[in-house]
Scaffold this motif. Structure first.
Motif, PDB file in Angstrom:
ATOM      1  N   PHE A 576       0.820  -1.209   0.000  1.00 15.54           N
ATOM      2  CA  PHE A 576       0.000   0.000   0.000  1.00 15.54           C
ATOM      3  C   PHE A 576       0.860   1.268   0.000  1.00 15.54           C
ATOM      4  O   PHE A 576       0.397   2.334  -0.411  1.00 15.54           O
ATOM      5  CB  PHE A 576      -0.916   0.027   1.229  1.00 15.54           C
ATOM      6  CG  PHE A 576      -2.015  -0.990   1.202  1.00 15.54           C
ATOM      7  CD1 PHE A 576      -2.883  -1.078   0.124  1.00 15.54           C
ATOM      8  CD2 PHE A 576      -2.198  -1.862   2.268  1.00 15.54           C
ATOM      9  CE1 PHE A 576      -3.902  -2.010   0.097  1.00 15.54           C
ATOM     10  CE2 PHE A 576      -3.224  -2.801   2.260  1.00 15.54           C
ATOM     11  CZ  PHE A 576      -4.069  -2.873   1.171  1.00 15.54           C
ATOM     12  N   PHE A 577       2.100   1.176   0.485  1.00  9.60           N
ATOM     13  CA  PHE A 577       2.921   2.350   0.721  1.00  9.60           C
ATOM     14  C   PHE A 577       4.067   2.503  -0.286  1.00  9.60           C
ATOM     15  O   PHE A 577       4.819   3.465  -0.207  1.00  9.60           O
ATOM     16  CB  PHE A 577       3.510   2.286   2.142  1.00  9.60           C
ATOM     17  CG  PHE A 577       2.463   2.245   3.217  1.00  9.60           C
ATOM     18  CD1 PHE A 577       1.944   3.414   3.742  1.00  9.60           C
ATOM     19  CD2 PHE A 577       1.979   1.028   3.696  1.00  9.60           C
ATOM     20  CE1 PHE A 577       0.967   3.382   4.729  1.00  9.60           C
ATOM     21  CE2 PHE A 577       1.005   0.980   4.675  1.00  9.60           C
ATOM     22  CZ  PHE A 577       0.495   2.159   5.196  1.00  9.60           C
ATOM     23  N   VAL A 578       4.195   1.550  -1.214  1.00  8.60           N
ATOM     24  CA  VAL A 578       5.342   1.583  -2.131  1.00  8.60           C
ATOM     25  C   VAL A 578       5.322   2.818  -3.017  1.00  8.60           C
ATOM     26  O   VAL A 578       6.343   3.492  -3.196  1.00  8.60           O
ATOM     27  CB  VAL A 578       5.377   0.293  -2.978  1.00  8.60           C
ATOM     28  CG1 VAL A 578       6.399   0.420  -4.106  1.00  8.60           C
ATOM     29  CG2 VAL A 578       5.730  -0.911  -2.110  1.00  8.60           C
ATOM     30  N   ASN A 579       4.175   3.152  -3.598  1.00  9.97           N
ATOM     31  CA  ASN A 579       4.117   4.324  -4.475  1.00  9.97           C
ATOM     32  C   ASN A 579       4.494   5.600  -3.721  1.00  9.97           C
ATOM     33  O   ASN A 579       5.205   6.463  -4.243  1.00  9.97           O
ATOM     34  CB  ASN A 579       2.721   4.471  -5.076  1.00  9.97           C
ATOM     35  CG  ASN A 579       2.467   3.485  -6.203  1.00  9.97           C
ATOM     36  OD1 ASN A 579       3.299   2.622  -6.484  1.00  9.97           O
ATOM     37  ND2 ASN A 579       1.324   3.604  -6.846  1.00  9.97           N
ATOM     38  N   LYS A 580       4.009   5.737  -2.499  1.00 17.86           N
ATOM     39  CA  LYS A 580       4.342   6.917  -1.703  1.00 17.86           C
ATOM     40  C   LYS A 580       5.845   6.966  -1.417  1.00 17.86           C
ATOM     41  O   LYS A 580       6.468   8.034  -1.464  1.00 17.86           O
ATOM     42  CB  LYS A 580       3.554   6.926  -0.394  1.00 17.86           C
ATOM     43  CG  LYS A 580       3.706   8.216   0.413  1.00 17.86           C
ATOM     44  CD  LYS A 580       2.807   8.199   1.634  1.00 17.86           C
ATOM     45  CE  LYS A 580       2.763   9.550   2.318  1.00 17.86           C
ATOM     46  NZ  LYS A 580       4.065  10.068   2.744  1.00 17.86           N
ATOM     47  N   ALA A 581       6.422   5.806  -1.099  1.00 22.50           N
ATOM     48  CA  ALA A 581       7.862   5.753  -0.838  1.00 22.50           C
ATOM     49  C   ALA A 581       8.656   6.170  -2.072  1.00 22.50           C
ATOM     50  O   ALA A 581       9.643   6.921  -1.978  1.00 22.50           O
ATOM     51  CB  ALA A 581       8.257   4.336  -0.409  1.00 22.50           C
ATOM     52  N   HIS A 626       1.778   5.799 -13.608  1.00 13.96           N
ATOM     53  CA  HIS A 626       2.056   7.243 -13.588  1.00 13.96           C
ATOM     54  C   HIS A 626       0.846   8.024 -13.083  1.00 13.96           C
ATOM     55  O   HIS A 626       1.000   9.023 -12.352  1.00 13.96           O
ATOM     56  CB  HIS A 626       2.457   7.718 -14.983  1.00 13.96           C
ATOM     57  CG  HIS A 626       3.875   7.375 -15.336  1.00 13.96           C
ATOM     58  ND1 HIS A 626       4.437   7.697 -16.551  1.00 13.96           N
ATOM     59  CD2 HIS A 626       4.851   6.752 -14.632  1.00 13.96           C
ATOM     60  CE1 HIS A 626       5.701   7.286 -16.576  1.00 13.96           C
ATOM     61  NE2 HIS A 626       5.965   6.700 -15.428  1.00 13.96           N
ATOM     62  N   GLN A 627      -0.354   7.569 -13.474  1.00 18.25           N
ATOM     63  CA  GLN A 627      -1.552   8.260 -13.003  1.00 18.25           C
ATOM     64  C   GLN A 627      -1.718   8.068 -11.500  1.00 18.25           C
ATOM     65  O   GLN A 627      -2.149   8.994 -10.790  1.00 18.25           O
ATOM     66  CB  GLN A 627      -2.787   7.741 -13.746  1.00 18.25           C
ATOM     67  CG  GLN A 627      -4.060   8.524 -13.463  1.00 18.25           C
ATOM     68  CD  GLN A 627      -3.915  10.012 -13.762  1.00 18.25           C
ATOM     69  OE1 GLN A 627      -3.456  10.401 -14.846  1.00 18.25           O
ATOM     70  NE2 GLN A 627      -4.265  10.866 -12.809  1.00 18.25           N
ATOM     71  N   GLN A 628      -1.372   6.888 -10.994  1.00 18.15           N
ATOM     72  CA  GLN A 628      -1.429   6.660  -9.553  1.00 18.15           C
ATOM     73  C   GLN A 628      -0.478   7.611  -8.816  1.00 18.15           C
ATOM     74  O   GLN A 628      -0.817   8.130  -7.741  1.00 18.15           O
ATOM     75  CB  GLN A 628      -1.058   5.205  -9.237  1.00 18.15           C
ATOM     76  CG  GLN A 628      -2.094   4.188  -9.673  1.00 18.15           C
ATOM     77  CD  GLN A 628      -1.611   2.756  -9.499  1.00 18.15           C
ATOM     78  OE1 GLN A 628      -0.437   2.508  -9.165  1.00 18.15           O
ATOM     79  NE2 GLN A 628      -2.490   1.794  -9.731  1.00 18.15           N
ATOM     80  N   ILE A 629       0.695   7.848  -9.390  1.00 15.18           N
ATOM     81  CA  ILE A 629       1.659   8.780  -8.791  1.00 15.18           C
ATOM     82  C   ILE A 629       1.081  10.199  -8.780  1.00 15.18           C
ATOM     83  O   ILE A 629       1.159  10.911  -7.766  1.00 15.18           O
ATOM     84  CB  ILE A 629       2.996   8.748  -9.562  1.00 15.18           C
ATOM     85  CG1 ILE A 629       3.636   7.350  -9.473  1.00 15.18           C
ATOM     86  CG2 ILE A 629       3.947   9.818  -9.051  1.00 15.18           C
ATOM     87  CD1 ILE A 629       4.058   6.929  -8.092  1.00 15.18           C
ATOM     88  N   ARG A 630       0.473  10.600  -9.893  1.00 16.17           N
ATOM     89  CA  ARG A 630      -0.126  11.950  -9.966  1.00 16.17           C
ATOM     90  C   ARG A 630      -1.263  12.083  -8.945  1.00 16.17           C
ATOM     91  O   ARG A 630      -1.387  13.127  -8.280  1.00 16.17           O
ATOM     92  CB  ARG A 630      -0.663  12.204 -11.372  1.00 16.17           C
ATOM     93  CG  ARG A 630       0.404  12.323 -12.459  1.00 16.17           C
ATOM     94  CD  ARG A 630      -0.217  12.780 -13.773  1.00 16.17           C
ATOM     95  NE  ARG A 630       0.742  12.683 -14.864  1.00 16.17           N
ATOM     96  CZ  ARG A 630       0.837  11.634 -15.679  1.00 16.17           C
ATOM     97  NH1 ARG A 630       0.007  10.609 -15.549  1.00 16.17           N
ATOM     98  NH2 ARG A 630       1.753  11.614 -16.640  1.00 16.17           N
ATOM     99  N   ASP A 631      -2.088  11.034  -8.854  1.00 11.74           N
ATOM    100  CA  ASP A 631      -3.212  11.083  -7.912  1.00 11.74           C
ATOM    101  C   ASP A 631      -2.717  11.211  -6.478  1.00 11.74           C
ATOM    102  O   ASP A 631      -3.307  11.949  -5.671  1.00 11.74           O
ATOM    103  CB  ASP A 631      -4.070   9.824  -8.055  1.00 11.74           C
ATOM    104  CG  ASP A 631      -4.812   9.765  -9.385  1.00 11.74           C
ATOM    105  OD1 ASP A 631      -4.923  10.818 -10.046  1.00 11.74           O
ATOM    106  OD2 ASP A 631      -5.264   8.662  -9.761  1.00 11.74           O
TER     107      ASP A 631
END
Length: 775
Positions: A576-581, A626-631
């Protein structure tokens, strides 16, 4: 109701217009035969111009086959003759699956003497039932449609077919009385051996291999004995009691699951060929799905079991409770492959749900392992062969507060071997479960629905299906208290946190998760510090978490020697936290950049990190990712690109809104493990190659040295699976095979990049510590 009253109220005779009737009596002994004949006689029409022949067969005995000689003679009746099957059903009351019934006899299969006693003392436990009748002509037509020409011409084969159909309709009638959990396949081997499609495949193999078909059929019959499960009501009940016993040794009685979601899959399983693919953390996983399904009166799920569990005792039980044990390797055995494919196809066609651990092995690190494609390939190949449609693959996430096996995983990852499974081992394992371990959670994801199975040779389609299942399983994994407590304390390690700091950390993590609508366990205890008997109390007793309360404030921490164990629980929700990291580390890189456009540097680093850890985590396709990162960034600022181009000042503004910071607790273990392997490889000369086994063995010793020198932070960064994935990363970058002198510099450069990544992780850690101190 007495038996005489039952006789009077219920009529076993089918509706008929002067048609002949043939009764098939499913009777195991003289008492049952007498009861059924008396039932028929009590409603006979004295004025009828014909007699109703009665054939007595024990339809429940699958071991010896049917004694259908008498039935062969009786089937020489006119095509319009109605065949009506009858049975005596005995219930056991509430004492199902008692071990003593192995000696004293299952009350659902009483001897004539026991039956007489039940009739006199508990007549309510006896039911006479009639299965749906059919005409001789209809049965003959169905038989000829399903069987090969040579078998369709055999009257004995037709008699066996009629007997199997009688057993089937009687089973359906009996399930109305006893429940859907007793739906089980009957006479499978005989049905497959008589199948026209199965015979056609073996005939083709006989032509291709030059072996006689009779020889192939004999070989196939032996495979069926070991492959085809042999479930019975008694063993299904006993297995349910066994599951309750094992799970109840350490876990709370009620498994936590969503009853609405379970109701949805009941409909799916009833109406579609279905598979339930579950995550695998412990040997107990295989008990959770059957328990929940049994408790909710689902049909018994067939489970693929590893050959390692097919040892005397447990293997016997599992085989009779629906387990299918298959050979570890049979790629060159065409008879075995054909038999397995038809067996699976038969189960799917008859709507028997199948279930297995799609990772193929227990996760030694807590996070989801890469799916194993073998079983999924066999099942989908069978679906393709039978033309199955609307195939439902249902992801199931199984989670626990505490897991007994984690201690074993921690030592196993240091290089020590795993002991072989045996009955003695299993008894010791079960005994070790007798300690409080909290709750069990079963979460059901949205199914991956296939209109039709892909071509068996389409590996890309297979990998996409497995990926979708894995992603959905991750999505429905619940955030539990142990997972967040270990995440918070590992992020602060080697420091301990005061109770206030820990509560603030947990609240920040929860608020972040809730704002992203992540799944949080419905039993999450937000007042954990006031209830020491809950999950936190168990973690303290297990020495996963330490608590010191002799100072002015209560503080919690994780001892260095417990980092590998604590990391396991953190890893269950790490995805759940990988994108944020990744965002945090890419922001640090972009803010420090002196050349080029910061946003471009940011996206380049995002993609670099995604590629670096591609063997560890499941990512969405690039554009979606990439969209998940932008969101995620939009949660902190709609104008994040402008802020990023402002350099350090803009970076600081972004970070103020990004609490909690998670890069150091999410990716540190993996970055340190990769840095160990990269540093080890950088010491080698350019012409030197390194194999995977050698790399892992060397990394285990080199990693230990790095830890003693505190070049890595904890022993949780030392592990076989971590080093295996690091090797895959190096191999993908063509750094493991010896080459020209330039290879040496490329190896050294990667080692430098990983050290730089560790520095940026330390920056995030320092900012997190500073922000906690300020608060």
């Amino acid at each position: 109701m007495t038996l005489e009253q039952f006789y009077e109220k219920n009529n076993p005779w089918p509706d008929r217009s002067n048609q002949k009737v043939l009764f098939i009596l499913d009777a195991r002994n003289s008492l049952e035969e007498e009861m059924l004949r008396k039932w028929i006689g009590s409603h006979s029409d004295p004025s009828a111009s014909f007699d109703a022949p009665q054939v007595c067969i024990d339809l429940k005995d699958e071991k010896t086959g049917f004694d259908s000689g008498q039935l062969v003679m009786s089937l020489a009746l006119p095509p319009e003759t109605i065949i009506a099957p009858l049975r005596v059903a005995w219930s056991s009351g509430d004492n199902r699956g008692r071990l003593r019934y192995l000696i004293l006899r299952d009350p659902r299969k009483p001897s004539p003497r026991q039956g007489q006693k039940i009739l006199s003392e508990h007549p309510e436990r006896v039911t006479l039932m009639a299965g749906a009748p059919d005409t001789m002509a209809n049965l003959r037509q169905r038989f000829e449609d399903q069987h090969s020409d040579e078998r369709a011409a055999s009257q004995s084969e037709f008699a066996n077919f009629v007997a199997r159909q009688a057993a089937l309709v009687l089973d359906m009638e009996e399930r109305k009385l006893k429940g859907g959990r007793y739906k089980m396949p009957r006479h499978v081997a005989a049905t497959l051996m008589a199948s026209a499609e199965y015979n056609a495949d073996l005939e083709q193999l006989a032509k291709d291999s030059g072996r006689p078909k009779d020889e192939l059929m004999k070989e196939a019959a032996e495979y069926m004995k070991e492959m085809v499960s042999a479930p019975s009501s008694f063993w299904i009940d006993f297995y349910a009691r066994f599951n309750n016993y094992c799970l109840g040794l350490g876990y709370e009685e009620d498994i936590v699951y969503d009853r609405v979601a379970l109701k949805k899959i009941r409909h799916m399983v009833r109406n579609n060929p279905s598979m339930l693919l579950w995550t695998h953390k412990t040997y107990l996983d295989g008990m959770v799905v059957p328990k929940v399904m049994y408790d909710n009166d689902f049909p018994m799920p067939h489970m693929f079991g590893g050959a390692n569990l097919n040892f005397p005792g447990l293997g016997y039980l599992l085989h009779r409770a629906g387990a299918i044990f298959i050979k570890r390797s049979f790629q060159d055995n065409e008879v075995y492959k054909i038999t397995l494919r038809h067996y699976i196809g038969y189960l799917m066609e008859k709507r028997f749900p199948m279930n297995w651990a799609f990772e193929g092995t227990r996760s030694r690190m807590g996070k989801l392992m890469p799916p194993r494609y073998g079983l999924l390939k066999y099942v989908l190949e069978a679906c393709h062969h039978t033309g199955a449609e609307n195939i439902h693959i249902i992801p199931v996430s199984i989670s626990y507060d505490i897991i007994r096996d984690v201690e074993e995983y921690a030592t196993e990852q240091t290089g020590r071997g795993k002991g072989a499974e045996s009955l003695k081992w299993f008894i010791g394992y079960v005994r070790s479960l007798a300690r409080p371990m909290g709750k069990v959670y079963m979460d059901i994801g949205e199914p991956v629905v296939l209109k039709k199975a892909p071509d068996p040779d389409d590996r890309l389609a297979l990998s996409k299906i497995a990926f979708e299942v894995a992603v959905e399983a991750n999505e429905v994994t619940p955030i539990t208290l142990p997972s967040l407590v270990t995440m918070s304390l590992l992020g602060a390690a080697p420091k301990a946190l005061t109770e206030t700091e820990l509560v603030e950390d947990l609240n920040a993590l929860l608020q972040w998760a809730e704002s992203r609508q992540l799944r949080i366990s419905p039993d999450f205890d937000r007042d954990f510090a006031d209830q020491m008997e809950g999950p936190l109390g168990i973690m303290l007793k297990e020495n996963i978490v330490t608590r010191y309360d002799e100072g002015p404030e209560v503080v919690y921490g994780i001892g260095l020697e417990q980092h590998p164990v604590a990391s396991y629980y953190r890893n269950t929700v790490i995805h759940f936290f990988v994108n944020k990291a990744i965002i945090e580390l890419a922001l640090v890189k972009a803010s420090e950049n002196q050349e080029g456009e910061a946003v471009s540097v940011f996206w380049n680093e995002v993609d670099q990190l995604r590629d670096l850890f591609k063997f560890e985590f499941f990512y969405a396709p690039t554009e979606e990712f990439h969209q998940q990162i932008r969101d995620e960034l939009a949660h902190y600022s709609d104008d994040w690109e402008t802020l990023l181009n402002q350099g350090a000042a803009g970076f600081g503004t972004l970070l103020q809104n990004m609490a909690p910071l998670v890069a150091h607790v999410t990716l540190l273990t993996y970055a340190e493990a990769y840095s160990v392997v990269a540093a080890m490889l950088a010491r080698k000369e350019a012409h030197e190659s390194v194999e995977q086994a050698e790399c892992i063995a060397d990394a285990l010793t080199y990693g230990r040295q790095a830890y003693l020198q505190r070049r890595i932070s904890s022993e949780s960064s030392i592990g076989k699976l971590l080093f295996k994935n690091a090797y895959k990363m190096l191999q993908g970058r063509e750094l493991t095979e010896g080459g020209p002198d330039s290879l040496k510099e490329r190896r050294v450069e990667l080692s430098r990049e990983l050290r730089e990544l560790l520095r940026r992780i330390d920056v995030i850690r320092a900012i997190g510590v500073a922000s906690r101190g300020a608060s």
